[in-house]
Enzyme design. Structure first.
Site, PDB file in Angstrom:
ATOM      1  N   TYR A  69      33.361  93.780  66.372  1.00 19.82           N
ATOM      2  CA  TYR A  69      32.622  93.446  65.158  1.00 19.82           C
ATOM      3  C   TYR A  69      33.503  92.529  64.309  1.00 19.82           C
ATOM      4  O   TYR A  69      34.311  92.978  63.509  1.00 19.82           O
ATOM      5  CB  TYR A  69      32.284  94.697  64.351  1.00 19.82           C
ATOM      6  CG  TYR A  69      31.216  95.600  64.916  1.00 19.82           C
ATOM      7  CD1 TYR A  69      30.475  95.242  66.034  1.00 19.82           C
ATOM      8  CD2 TYR A  69      30.942  96.816  64.309  1.00 19.82           C
ATOM      9  CE1 TYR A  69      29.500  96.080  66.536  1.00 19.82           C
ATOM     10  CE2 TYR A  69      29.959  97.666  64.806  1.00 19.82           C
ATOM     11  CZ  TYR A  69      29.238  97.298  65.917  1.00 19.82           C
ATOM     12  OH  TYR A  69      28.267  98.128  66.405  1.00 19.82           O
ATOM     13  N   GLY A 221      14.862  96.531  63.693  1.00 14.86           N
ATOM     14  CA  GLY A 221      13.736  96.277  64.585  1.00 14.86           C
ATOM     15  C   GLY A 221      14.009  95.094  65.494  1.00 14.86           C
ATOM     16  O   GLY A 221      15.104  94.945  66.035  1.00 14.86           O
TER      17      GLY A 221
END
Length: 307
Positions: A69, A221
C-alpha cells in the site's frame, strides 16, 4: 444519524485469535492518495496522520494494511508507524503478503513460497515491530495455497507472526490452510452488489467455525481501489434517507448484519468520512430493510454491465 460521539465499539467486538477487536476497524489502503496504489494523487501526510490518530480516538483497534500500500510519496505502513508508535496495547495491526509491487509502483510477479519471509520482514521493518499481529496470505490465482501457507505457519512457530489469515480464497483453500495451522480470519471481496457464491459459502463456513470474515470493498463496490461507489441502487438511497444516513453507512451496516463474526475495515483519507464510517456500526437495519437490500445485487450487477 448523529455520528460525532459514536465510537467503534457500537457494533460490538469479535476475537481475532486471542485478541478482542471492535467490529468496525480501519483499512489503510486509501491513506496514501486520492485512490489506492499508484492511482490518483498522493495524500497530504499530515492529514493522513491525523486520520489515523482520530481513528484511535474513536476506538478503532483493528487496522488493516500491507507493505504494497504505497503511492509515489506515501507508504501506509510508514504513516501508521509515524502516527501511532508506540502502539496502543489493544491495537491489532493486520497485514497481507503475496502480491508484490516494485519501487516504481508497478505490480510484479506474486511471491514464491521462499519470498514470503522477506515480505513479512519488510512489514516488520516498516511498522517498527518485532512481530506481526495477523498476517494474511493473499492468494494470487494459484490452485493450491498449501506450500505458501506452510511457510507462514513456520514463521508463526518462529514467533514472527502471532495469527494467520487467508485472503481472496474459496472454501477449498480455507480447508487447505486449516489442515496446516489455525486460521483466525478470511478476507474476501464482498458487498451489497458483489456476492460471489463461493464467498457467500465462505461467509457461512466462517460463522460456523468461529472464524472472522472481513470483507473488503464493501463500500467501494465496482469502483474498487478508486474509492467509494456513487452508483447507488434506489433501495440503498431509500434506506439511507429513512435513517438520516449516507449510502456508504447503509452498505457498511448491511455487511455487519451478515453475522457477528463479520468485521468492517472501511478505508479513507478524509477525517469526516472516518467519523461517518465508524458511526455506521450503530446503524441497525430492520428485517424488512435487509430483505429490500438483499435484492440489490442483481440490479447493481446489471448496472455494472451497462444494462
Amino acid at each position: 444519524m448523529t455520528s460525532g460521539t459514536i465510537t467503534a465499539d457500537s457494533a460490538g467486538t469479535w476475537k481475532l485469535g486471542d485478541r478482542p477487536v471492535n467490529r468496525v476497524g480501519f483499512g489503510a489502503m486509501r491513506l496514501t492518495g486520492s485512490a489506492a496504489f499508484h492511482l490518483g494523487t498522493p495524500s497530504d501526510r499530515d492529514r493522513s496522520i491525523a486520520v489515523l490518530r482520530k481513528a484511535i480516538d474513536l476506538g478503532v483497534n483493528h487496522i488493516d494494511t500491507a507493505a504494497f500500500y504505497f503511492s509515489s510519496l506515501r507508504s501506509a505502513n510508514e504513516l501508521i508507524n509515524s502516527a501511532l508508535s508506540p502502539y496502543p496495547d489493544d491495537l491489532l495491526i493486520a497485514t497481507k503478503v503475496g502480491p508484490f509491487r516494485d519501487y516504481a509502483g508497478e505490480w510484479g510477479a506474486s511471491a514464491r513460497p521462499e519470498d514470503l519471509r522477506g515480505h513479512v520482514e519488510e512489514n516488520l521493518r516498516q511498522l517498527g515491530r518485532d512481530h506481526l499481529d495477523l498476517v494474511y496470505l493473499r492468494r494470487m490465482r494459484q490452485e493450491s495455497i498449501a506450500e505458501h501457507f506452510g511457510v507462514l505457519a513456520d514463521l508463526r512457530a518462529a514467533g514472527l507472526v502471532r495469527h494467520l489469515g487467508v485472503s481472496d480464497v474459496e472454501p477449498r483453500h480455507l480447508a487447505e490452510a486449516l489442515a496446516i495451522a489455525p486460521v483466525v480470519s478470511v478476507q474476501n471481496r464482498y458487498g451489497l452488489g458483489d456476492r460471489p457464491p463461493a464467498t457467500a459459502e465462505l461467509l457461512r463456513i466462517c460463522g460456523e467455525q468461529g472464524i472472522a470474515f472481513v470483507p473488503f470493498y464493501s463500500i467501494a463496490g465496482e469502483a474498487g481501489p478508486q474509492g467509494a461507489t456513487t452508483a447507488h441502487d434506489d433501495e440503498v438511497l431509500a434506506v439511507a434517507r429513512s435513517h438520516g444516513a449516507s449510502p456508504a453507512q447503509v452498505r457498511l451496516a448491511w455487511s455487519l448484519a451478515q453475522g457477528p463474526h463479520v468485521l468492517a475495515i472501511p478505508g479513507t483519507g478524509n477525517p469526516d468520512h472516518l467519523v461517518e464510517n465508524v458511526a455506521a456500526g450503530a446503524l441497525r437495519l430492520t428485517d424488512e430493510e435487509m430483505r429490500r437490500l438483499d435484492g440489490v445485487r442483481a440490479r447493481e450487477a446489471g448496472v455494472s454491465r451497462g444494462a
